[in-house]
Design an enzyme around this catalytic site. Structure first.
Site, PDB file in Angstrom:
ATOM      1  N   ARG A  29       0.911  -1.238  -0.045  1.00 59.80           N
ATOM      2  CA  ARG A  29      -0.175  -0.026   0.177  1.00 59.80           C
ATOM      3  C   ARG A  29       1.119   1.183   0.051  1.00 59.80           C
ATOM      4  O   ARG A  29       1.927   1.192   0.533  1.00 59.80           O
ATOM      5  CB  ARG A  29      -0.843  -0.014   1.451  1.00 59.80           C
ATOM      6  CG  ARG A  29      -1.745  -1.022   1.148  1.00 59.80           C
ATOM      7  CD  ARG A  29      -2.936  -1.138   2.281  1.00 59.80           C
ATOM      8  NE  ARG A  29      -3.663  -2.118   2.085  1.00 59.80           N
ATOM      9  CZ  ARG A  29      -4.574  -2.676   1.561  1.00 59.80           C
ATOM     10  NH1 ARG A  29      -4.773  -2.166   0.433  1.00 59.80           N
ATOM     11  NH2 ARG A  29      -5.121  -4.069   1.738  1.00 59.80           N
ATOM     12  N   ASP A  30       0.483   2.323  -0.827  1.00 58.56           N
ATOM     13  CA  ASP A  30       1.304   3.537  -0.931  1.00 58.56           C
ATOM     14  C   ASP A  30       1.102   4.162   0.461  1.00 58.56           C
ATOM     15  O   ASP A  30       0.028   4.256   1.191  1.00 58.56           O
ATOM     16  CB  ASP A  30       0.717   4.359  -1.905  1.00 58.56           C
ATOM     17  CG  ASP A  30       1.407   5.591  -2.457  1.00 58.56           C
ATOM     18  OD1 ASP A  30       2.113   5.496  -3.623  1.00 58.56           O
ATOM     19  OD2 ASP A  30       1.767   6.186  -1.534  1.00 58.56           O
ATOM     20  N   VAL A  96      10.403   7.978  -7.094  1.00 61.97           N
ATOM     21  CA  VAL A  96      11.183   6.861  -6.537  1.00 61.97           C
ATOM     22  C   VAL A  96      11.806   6.137  -7.692  1.00 61.97           C
ATOM     23  O   VAL A  96      11.124   5.781  -8.685  1.00 61.97           O
ATOM     24  CB  VAL A  96      10.212   5.985  -5.776  1.00 61.97           C
ATOM     25  CG1 VAL A  96      11.192   4.933  -5.091  1.00 61.97           C
ATOM     26  CG2 VAL A  96       9.675   6.547  -4.418  1.00 61.97           C
ATOM     27  N   HIS A 100       7.286   1.391 -10.738  1.00 66.70           N
ATOM     28  CA  HIS A 100       6.150   0.960 -10.057  1.00 66.70           C
ATOM     29  C   HIS A 100       4.680   1.161 -10.757  1.00 66.70           C
ATOM     30  O   HIS A 100       4.994   2.433 -11.184  1.00 66.70           O
ATOM     31  CB  HIS A 100       6.329   1.617  -8.454  1.00 66.70           C
ATOM     32  CG  HIS A 100       6.689   3.068  -8.705  1.00 66.70           C
ATOM     33  ND1 HIS A 100       7.834   3.627  -8.787  1.00 66.70           N
ATOM     34  CD2 HIS A 100       5.879   4.058  -8.307  1.00 66.70           C
ATOM     35  CE1 HIS A 100       7.830   4.971  -8.687  1.00 66.70           C
ATOM     36  NE2 HIS A 100       6.593   5.386  -8.557  1.00 66.70           N
ATOM     37  N   HIS A 102       1.013   2.011 -10.167  1.00 64.74           N
ATOM     38  CA  HIS A 102      -0.010   2.330  -9.253  1.00 64.74           C
ATOM     39  C   HIS A 102      -1.064   1.757  -9.579  1.00 64.74           C
ATOM     40  O   HIS A 102      -1.646   1.685 -10.509  1.00 64.74           O
ATOM     41  CB  HIS A 102      -0.183   3.851  -9.187  1.00 64.74           C
ATOM     42  CG  HIS A 102       1.220   4.970  -8.883  1.00 64.74           C
ATOM     43  ND1 HIS A 102       1.101   5.529  -7.558  1.00 64.74           N
ATOM     44  CD2 HIS A 102       2.136   5.130  -9.499  1.00 64.74           C
ATOM     45  CE1 HIS A 102       2.315   6.138  -7.677  1.00 64.74           C
ATOM     46  NE2 HIS A 102       2.913   5.880  -8.811  1.00 64.74           N
TER      47      HIS A 102
HETATM   48  P1  DGP Z   1       5.872   8.250  -7.765  1.00 61.07           P
HETATM   49  O1  DGP Z   1       5.258   9.686  -7.620  1.00 61.07           O
HETATM   50  O2  DGP Z   1       4.943   7.735  -9.148  1.00 61.07           O
HETATM   51  O3  DGP Z   1       7.258   8.073  -8.119  1.00 61.07           O
HETATM   52  O4  DGP Z   1       5.159   7.258  -6.583  1.00 61.07           O
HETATM   53  C1  DGP Z   1       5.922   7.141  -5.608  1.00 61.07           C
HETATM   54  C2  DGP Z   1       5.159   6.658  -4.687  1.00 61.07           C
HETATM   55  O5  DGP Z   1       5.576   6.274  -3.531  1.00 61.07           O
HETATM   56  C3  DGP Z   1       4.226   7.782  -3.866  1.00 61.07           C
HETATM   57  O6  DGP Z   1       2.817   7.597  -4.330  1.00 61.07           O
HETATM   58  C4  DGP Z   1       4.393   7.705  -2.277  1.00 61.07           C
HETATM   59  C5  DGP Z   1       5.009   6.214  -2.349  1.00 61.07           C
HETATM   60  N1  DGP Z   1       5.973   6.104  -1.257  1.00 61.07           N
HETATM   61  C6  DGP Z   1       7.036   6.824  -1.040  1.00 61.07           C
HETATM   62  N2  DGP Z   1       7.832   6.408   0.048  1.00 61.07           N
HETATM   63  C7  DGP Z   1       7.136   5.338   0.434  1.00 61.07           C
HETATM   64  C8  DGP Z   1       7.479   4.408   1.504  1.00 61.07           C
HETATM   65  O7  DGP Z   1       8.298   4.624   2.211  1.00 61.07           O
HETATM   66  N3  DGP Z   1       6.572   3.289   1.660  1.00 61.07           N
HETATM   67  C9  DGP Z   1       5.329   3.234   0.732  1.00 61.07           C
HETATM   68  N4  DGP Z   1       4.427   2.280   1.287  1.00 61.07           N
HETATM   69  N5  DGP Z   1       5.073   4.097  -0.099  1.00 61.07           N
HETATM   70  C10 DGP Z   1       5.777   5.183  -0.224  1.00 61.07           C
END
Ligand code: DGP
Length: 114
Positions: A29-30, A96, A100, A102
């Protein structure tokens, strides 16, 4: 020591709410959900951006989408509808550096996106 944030999640160096895992993929989960269901599906092999994919990755990307489909069903959003989103590089919102997918659902989605 893991190199990027998602590698740290794969290696269990930082916690995440994991909803699916196999030898190739991890889904969790995000941390900053943009919808009631917001899951990230990642390959365990590090690929920095979509621009780094090649022909040999076609099966991997297909299996990421199929995993998203299965998770959508298990989350109960398959029939109402959901969105899959891949961001490539800063201008598209990638933050990141490990690809990934979504999976977003559980609410009405606007189109076109902002
Ligand atoms: P993007 O913006 O497309 O690169 O999406 C990166 C996503 O990663 C963003 O929606 C938030 C999520 N995210 C960032 N750090 C963490 C983390 O430490 N844990 C989790 N579960 N999600 C994270």
């Amino acid at each position: 020591m893991s190199e990027d944030l998602f590698e740290k999640i794969i290696d269990r160096e930082i916690p995440a709410d994991i909803v699916f895992e196999n030898d190739e993929l991890l889904a969790f989960r995000d941390i900053n959900p943009q919808a009631p269901v917001h899951v990230l599906i990642i390959p365990k092999r590090k690929i920095r951006t979509l621009n780094d994919l090649d022909e040999d990755d076609a099966g991997l990307v297909g299996r990421m989408v199929l995993a998203a489909k299965e998770i959508a069903a298990s989350e109960g959003i398959a029939e109402d509808g959901y969105r899959l989103n891949l961001n490539c590089n800063e201008r598209a919102g990638q933050s990141v550096w490990h690809i990934h997918l979504h999976l977003l659902g559980g609410r009405k989605m606007d189109w076109p996106p902002g």
